[in-house]
Design a protein around this motif. Structure first.
Motif, mmCIF file in Angstrom:
data_model
loop_
_atom_site.group_PDB
_atom_site.id
_atom_site.type_symbol
_atom_site.label_atom_id
_atom_site.label_comp_id
_atom_site.label_asym_id
_atom_site.label_seq_id
_atom_site.Cartn_x
_atom_site.Cartn_y
_atom_site.Cartn_z
ATOM 1 N N GLY A 154 -0.492 -19.761 41.334
ATOM 2 C CA GLY A 154 -1.641 -19.456 40.487
ATOM 3 C C GLY A 154 -1.444 -18.197 39.672
ATOM 4 N N ALA A 155 -0.834 -17.179 40.267
ATOM 5 C CA ALA A 155 -0.613 -15.918 39.565
ATOM 6 C C ALA A 155 0.330 -16.091 38.379
ATOM 7 N N VAL A 156 1.445 -16.781 38.602
ATOM 8 C CA VAL A 156 2.415 -16.993 37.520
ATOM 9 C C VAL A 156 1.826 -17.878 36.422
ATOM 10 N N ALA A 157 1.095 -18.926 36.830
ATOM 11 C CA ALA A 157 0.461 -19.814 35.843
ATOM 12 C C ALA A 157 -0.559 -19.051 35.008
ATOM 13 N N GLY A 158 -1.354 -18.194 35.649
ATOM 14 C CA GLY A 158 -2.339 -17.401 34.916
ATOM 15 C C GLY A 158 -1.693 -16.423 33.951
ATOM 16 N N LEU A 159 -0.605 -15.822 34.373
ATOM 17 C CA LEU A 159 0.109 -14.880 33.511
ATOM 18 C C LEU A 159 0.600 -15.567 32.241
ATOM 19 N N PHE A 160 1.199 -16.742 32.392
ATOM 20 C CA PHE A 160 1.704 -17.467 31.223
ATOM 21 C C PHE A 160 0.583 -18.080 30.395
ATOM 22 N N THR A 161 -0.538 -18.382 31.039
ATOM 23 C CA THR A 161 -1.695 -18.873 30.286
ATOM 24 C C THR A 161 -2.150 -17.826 29.281
ATOM 25 N N GLY A 162 -2.271 -16.588 29.729
ATOM 26 C CA GLY A 162 -2.695 -15.515 28.834
ATOM 27 C C GLY A 162 -1.634 -15.120 27.836
ATOM 28 N N MET A 163 -0.385 -15.122 28.253
ATOM 29 C CA MET A 163 0.688 -14.601 27.401
ATOM 30 C C MET A 163 1.121 -15.607 26.339
#
Length: 264
Positions: A154-163
């Motif tokens: 979830g953390a990695v997916a959220g990071l790439f979602t924003g970036m």
């Protein structure tokens, strides 16, 4: 406008088939075919994927394919990391963002293709899974290893979602296939739920900040939702193995074309 609509339909269909590729393909399609810059494409991609994934998630919930506790856990962590990705994106050059995105796409495509070759598209060996289902209830056994694996996903997916303006499904689906013993259709459905939650909140924050969405962008958004609706019917007839292969090939192709255009 027509090109934007066609790209939106393609993005929606792939999102329905895999629970992923629509997001990872949306931004490259908007840049390569519609002519938007990566920063212009990111909010359009977010809104399109958020709306389409929400529709798909509702349908999947009704059929009982969503592991909703796992989806909720990943989404909560993803929402926390998405703003971090937004700040990172604003501080990086466009070319570096593109190269990073393409690199991640190539890695993800290779991992999913390797899963097909090694496992034949079947459920991963249970002894390798961090999250295993209880045979009596069908629910995950929430061990420490399972919780950490889903939280990191979830953390990695959220990071790439924003970036990068993607839903994160292109990371969630391979992770679910790697860390859990669920089949591809269930992984895709669970991914859609996470993508819907994380992308919706991130998109709302982005639009509230005054980001402009051009007319071609709204055309892309509308047809992405329509593409997903039609793709859900197709997904029921396509074997899991072929969904993974199609996803991997598309990701490879788009990444290589975008990378070549950016660098040369």
């Amino acid at each position: 406008m027509l090109v934007s609509a066609i790209c939106g339909v393609l993005s929606g269909v792939i999102l329905a088939l895999t629970g992923a590729g629509g997001g990872v393909l949306a931004t490259p399609l908007l840049v390569l075919c519609v002519g938007l810059s990566p920063r212009e494409a990111a909010p359009v991609s977010l809104v399109a994927v958020a709306l389409a994934a929400a529709v798909g998630a509702v349908v999947a919930l009704r059929t009982g394919q969503v592991r909703y506790r796992a989806a909720g856990a990943m989404a909560m962590v993803g929402v926390l990391f998405a703003p971090v990705g937004l700040r990172v994106a604003h501080g990086l050059p466009s070319r570096l963002i593109v190269v990073t995105f393409c690199g991640v796409m190539l890695i993800v495509g290779a991992r999913m293709l390797a899963q097909v070759v090694q496992q034949g598209g079947d459920v991963p060996a249970s002894q390798r899974c961090a999250c295993q289902r209880d045979p009596d209830t069908g629910r995950f056994r929430w061990t420490f290893r399972c919780s950490v694996s889903l939280a990191c996903t979830g953390a990695v997916a959220g990071l790439f979602t924003g970036m990068l303006g993607v839903g994160g499904g292109f990371l969630i689906v391979p992770a679910l296939r790697q860390f859990t013993d669920i089949e591809m259709p269930m992984a895709a459905a669970t991914s859609l739920s996470v993508v819907a939650l994380v992308s919706s909140l991130t998109a709302a924050t982005t639009l509230a900040s005054g980001v402009y969405v051009p007319g071609a962008g709204w055309s892309f958004i509308a047809t992405t939702v329509l593409g997903l609706a039609g793709g859900r019917q197709l997904a029921q007839r396509v074997p899991s193995r072929w969904s993974q292969i199609v996803f991997s090939v598309l990701v490879f192709g788009v990444a290589l074309v975008w990378l070549a255009k950016s660098l040369f």
